[in-house]
Motif scaffolding. Sequence first.
Motif: not given
Length: 164
Positions: A65-70, A75-79, A103-104, A113-114
């Motif tokens: 769940r800590a992962h962002p939607d594609l 705001k996303l992490t740099e990676d 879809l997300n 979860f994403p």
Amino acid sequence: MKLNEVNTLDAAGFERVFGDIAEHSPWVAQEAFAAAPFASRDAMIKAFRRAMRDASDAAKITLLRAHPDLATRAKLTEDSTNEQKGAGLDTLTAEEFARFTELNDSYKEKNGFPFIFAVRGATKNQILSGFEERIHNDTDAEFETALEQVGRIIRFRLEDRIEE
């Protein structure tokens, strides 16, 4: 960073350098540190993956769940930003963005979860195709697939940061 430098880090230093490898989940690095010193970069990658795999289901779902939607505009992490940009997810047309959003939302509603896809080396069309295939899987299968994808993301990120 060279592996011999990694092996000189204490627990706090290791977490400071590698705490962001697993998206917003520094506990993975904390657990992986228990396997230090690492004989190779691959051994370090395996320690991170083992830390993730040996965690409780509750910790695993929190990690997912800590992962962002594609293709999100949040705001996303740099990676994550760099990975999604490399896959062309920053150049979606309005129609593509709408499809990813649809879809997300459907995937998260169904699975809790994403959708997670290690996007390195993939195109936006390959990612979308994978999304459209996987959205029909049951939640247990997707839980395992998502963890495998997180493992791939961990590998890519550590390979980027560690020289042997």
